[in-house]
Design a protein around this motif. Structure first.
Motif, short mmCIF file in Angstrom:
data_model
loop_
_atom_site.label_atom_id
_atom_site.label_comp_id
_atom_site.label_asym_id
_atom_site.label_seq_id
_atom_site.Cartn_x
_atom_site.Cartn_y
_atom_site.Cartn_z
N HIS A 159 -20.43 0.51 -26.43
CA HIS A 159 -19.47 0.39 -25.31
C HIS A 159 -19.32 -1.07 -24.91
O HIS A 159 -19.30 -1.41 -23.74
N LYS A 160 -19.20 -1.94 -25.91
CA LYS A 160 -19.16 -3.38 -25.68
C LYS A 160 -17.85 -3.80 -25.00
O LYS A 160 -16.77 -3.35 -25.37
N PHE A 161 -17.97 -4.69 -24.03
CA PHE A 161 -16.80 -5.24 -23.33
C PHE A 161 -16.05 -6.18 -24.27
O PHE A 161 -16.64 -7.03 -24.93
N ASP A 162 -14.74 -6.01 -24.34
CA ASP A 162 -13.88 -6.87 -25.15
C ASP A 162 -13.51 -8.11 -24.34
O ASP A 162 -12.74 -8.03 -23.38
N GLU A 163 -14.07 -9.26 -24.72
CA GLU A 163 -13.88 -10.48 -23.94
C GLU A 163 -12.41 -10.92 -23.87
O GLU A 163 -12.03 -11.66 -22.97
N ALA A 242 -20.24 4.42 -18.94
CA ALA A 242 -21.36 3.72 -19.56
C ALA A 242 -21.48 2.31 -19.02
O ALA A 242 -20.47 1.67 -18.71
N VAL A 243 -22.72 1.81 -18.92
CA VAL A 243 -22.96 0.43 -18.51
C VAL A 243 -24.20 -0.11 -19.21
O VAL A 243 -25.04 0.63 -19.72
N ARG A 244 -24.32 -1.45 -19.17
CA ARG A 244 -25.58 -2.13 -19.48
C ARG A 244 -26.06 -2.79 -18.20
O ARG A 244 -25.28 -3.43 -17.49
N PHE A 245 -27.34 -2.61 -17.89
CA PHE A 245 -27.92 -3.21 -16.69
C PHE A 245 -28.30 -4.66 -17.02
O PHE A 245 -29.28 -4.92 -17.71
N ALA A 246 -27.49 -5.60 -16.53
CA ALA A 246 -27.60 -6.99 -16.96
C ALA A 246 -28.51 -7.83 -16.08
O ALA A 246 -29.26 -8.68 -16.58
N LYS A 247 -28.45 -7.65 -14.75
CA LYS A 247 -29.28 -8.44 -13.83
C LYS A 247 -29.69 -7.58 -12.64
O LYS A 247 -29.02 -6.60 -12.31
N MET A 248 -30.78 -7.98 -12.01
CA MET A 248 -31.27 -7.24 -10.85
C MET A 248 -30.34 -7.42 -9.65
O MET A 248 -29.70 -8.46 -9.48
N TYR A 271 -10.88 2.48 -19.73
CA TYR A 271 -10.98 1.29 -18.89
C TYR A 271 -12.29 0.57 -19.19
O TYR A 271 -13.32 1.20 -19.48
N ALA A 272 -12.25 -0.75 -19.12
CA ALA A 272 -13.46 -1.58 -19.16
C ALA A 272 -13.70 -2.08 -17.75
O ALA A 272 -12.76 -2.28 -16.97
N PHE A 273 -14.97 -2.27 -17.40
CA PHE A 273 -15.26 -2.77 -16.06
C PHE A 273 -16.58 -3.54 -16.08
O PHE A 273 -17.38 -3.44 -17.02
N GLU A 274 -16.80 -4.30 -15.03
CA GLU A 274 -18.07 -4.96 -14.80
C GLU A 274 -18.28 -5.11 -13.30
O GLU A 274 -17.32 -5.12 -12.53
N GLY A 278 -21.13 -12.74 -7.17
CA GLY A 278 -20.72 -14.12 -7.37
C GLY A 278 -20.42 -14.35 -8.84
O GLY A 278 -19.60 -13.66 -9.44
N ASP A 279 -21.12 -15.32 -9.45
CA ASP A 279 -20.92 -15.61 -10.87
C ASP A 279 -21.82 -14.77 -11.78
O ASP A 279 -21.69 -14.83 -13.00
N ASP A 280 -22.73 -14.01 -11.20
CA ASP A 280 -23.67 -13.21 -11.99
C ASP A 280 -23.09 -11.82 -12.28
O ASP A 280 -22.68 -11.11 -11.35
N VAL A 281 -23.08 -11.46 -13.55
CA VAL A 281 -22.69 -10.10 -13.93
C VAL A 281 -23.94 -9.22 -13.86
O VAL A 281 -24.92 -9.45 -14.57
N VAL A 282 -23.92 -8.22 -12.98
CA VAL A 282 -25.11 -7.36 -12.81
C VAL A 282 -24.98 -6.06 -13.61
O VAL A 282 -25.98 -5.50 -14.04
N LEU A 283 -23.76 -5.57 -13.78
CA LEU A 283 -23.47 -4.46 -14.69
C LEU A 283 -22.46 -4.97 -15.71
O LEU A 283 -21.36 -5.37 -15.34
N SER A 284 -22.82 -4.96 -16.98
CA SER A 284 -21.92 -5.44 -18.01
C SER A 284 -21.56 -4.32 -18.97
O SER A 284 -22.12 -3.21 -18.90
N ASP A 285 -20.60 -4.61 -19.86
CA ASP A 285 -20.19 -3.65 -20.91
C ASP A 285 -19.83 -2.29 -20.33
O ASP A 285 -20.12 -1.24 -20.91
N GLY A 286 -19.19 -2.30 -19.16
CA GLY A 286 -18.79 -1.04 -18.53
C GLY A 286 -17.62 -0.39 -19.26
O GLY A 286 -16.67 -1.06 -19.66
N LEU A 287 -17.70 0.91 -19.44
CA LEU A 287 -16.65 1.68 -20.10
C LEU A 287 -16.45 3.00 -19.37
O LEU A 287 -17.42 3.70 -19.05
N ALA A 288 -15.20 3.32 -19.06
CA ALA A 288 -14.86 4.59 -18.43
C ALA A 288 -13.70 5.22 -19.16
O ALA A 288 -12.71 4.53 -19.48
N GLU A 289 -13.80 6.51 -19.44
CA GLU A 289 -12.71 7.26 -20.05
C GLU A 289 -12.23 8.31 -19.06
O GLU A 289 -13.02 9.14 -18.58
N ILE A 290 -10.93 8.21 -18.71
CA ILE A 290 -10.33 9.05 -17.67
C ILE A 290 -9.28 9.96 -18.28
O ILE A 290 -8.33 9.47 -18.94
N GLU A 291 -9.40 11.24 -18.07
CA GLU A 291 -8.40 12.19 -18.56
C GLU A 291 -7.13 12.05 -17.73
O GLU A 291 -7.17 12.05 -16.50
#
Length: 292
Positions: A159-163, A242-248, A271-274, A278-291
């Motif tokens: 579920h990698k985020f497309d930069e 889906a997410v990756r837990f990137a920072k506390m 949808y992709a999300f994060e 501030g400048d810190d990504v705390v949840l990365s590689d977010g992916l949501a599929e909506i019907e």
């Protein structure tokens, strides 16, 4: 070889623990428990707050006891204190409802050795008592600076985020705030009593500046941001999250969830999300599929 990789400790994992289901865990869903979880995650959606239907990340509550059992079957107990929650990926067949009597089980499907540690993939199934599949979940347990020496079995779905999405404006940006008492509300609502979220001294003894927010609480924040902005606040439309837990994340933090539309196919919009502080990504590689 990097200094981090050089510091990794070589540990033998037990392959016989793979593909072995743990014992069933049972859970009866009540409107009160659904509502408590919604309130503990600052969820604004009325159906969740009134206990009519469960928020998506509530799905972790019935499976919490089963989730970590397979990790112990594969990883040695003497490194268990190094484990962190790396990623979480929900695949929904239907939303959880009050009155559901759920049966959950979990198994390790494989592990991946990386330069900075080893990730174990856990597959979790949640069904009703009569066998209806409610959701499947992939949990990645990550051991920092532990080298299993090889890669075995199947990893979790990607579920990698497309930069390249950053070239366009997000379709929605949702400001959020982590309350000072958030962890004390979330712990009983979720059934997660880990003291790093509740005891300042324990957290400081672990090298942290203070208690940290539960990663799944932050994920729940992101879920209601996505639902309210692009799914009409309807949990029944959410098919994957889906997410990756990137920072506390810490009590008192101000967060922001940013959402981008990726595309639509076969009646489902992706949808992709994060979530950022501030400048810190705390949840990365977010992916949501909506019907649709």
């Amino acid at each position: 070889m990097t200094a981090e990789a050089a510091a990794a400790r070589l540990v033998e994992f037990d392959d016989s623990g793979l593909e072995t289901w743990c014992d069933d865990e049972r859970f009866e869903v009540t409107p009160e428990r659904i509502a408590e979880y919604a309130a503990a995650t600052n969820d604004p959606i009325e159906a969740h707050l009134t206990g009519k239907s469960a928020a998506p990340v509530f799905s972790i509550v019935p499976v919490f006891e089963a989730m970590m059992m397979p990790v112990i079957d594969v990883a040695p107990m003497d490194i268990f204190g190094r484990v962190v929650h790396g990623e979480q990926d929900f695949h929904f067949h239907r939303a959880i409802q009050p009155g559901d009597k759920l049966v959950s089980r979990a198994k390790a499907t494989g592990y991946t050795s990386r330069s900075n540690g080893t990730a174990i993939t856990i597959l979790i199934e949640c069904r009703t008592e009569d066998g209806e599949l409610v959701n499947e979940q992939y949990m990645t347990a990550f051991f920092r600076n532990i080298d299993a020496g090889k890669t075995v079995g199947a990893p979790a779905p990607a579920h990698k985020f497309d930069e390249s999405l950053r070239a366009q404006d997000p379709v929605a940006v949702v400001p959020q705030h982590v309350d000072l008492d958030q962890t004390y509300r979330y712990a009983p609502a979720s059934g997660d009593p880990v003291p790093l979220h509740l005891d300042e001294q324990v957290a400081k003894d672990a090298g942290l500046p203070g208690i940290i927010a539960h990663g799944l609480c932050t994920m729940a924040f992101a879920s209601w941001a996505v639902l309210t902005e692009v799914a009409g606040s309807d949990v029944h439309r959410l098919k994957r999250f889906a997410v990756r837990f990137a920072k506390m994340v810490f009590p008192g933090d101000d967060l922001e969830t940013r959402i981008w539309q990726v595309g639509s196919e076969h009646g489902v919009t992706t949808y992709a999300f994060e979530t950022v502080r501030g400048d810190d990504v705390v949840l990365s590689d977010g992916l949501a599929e909506i019907e649709d």
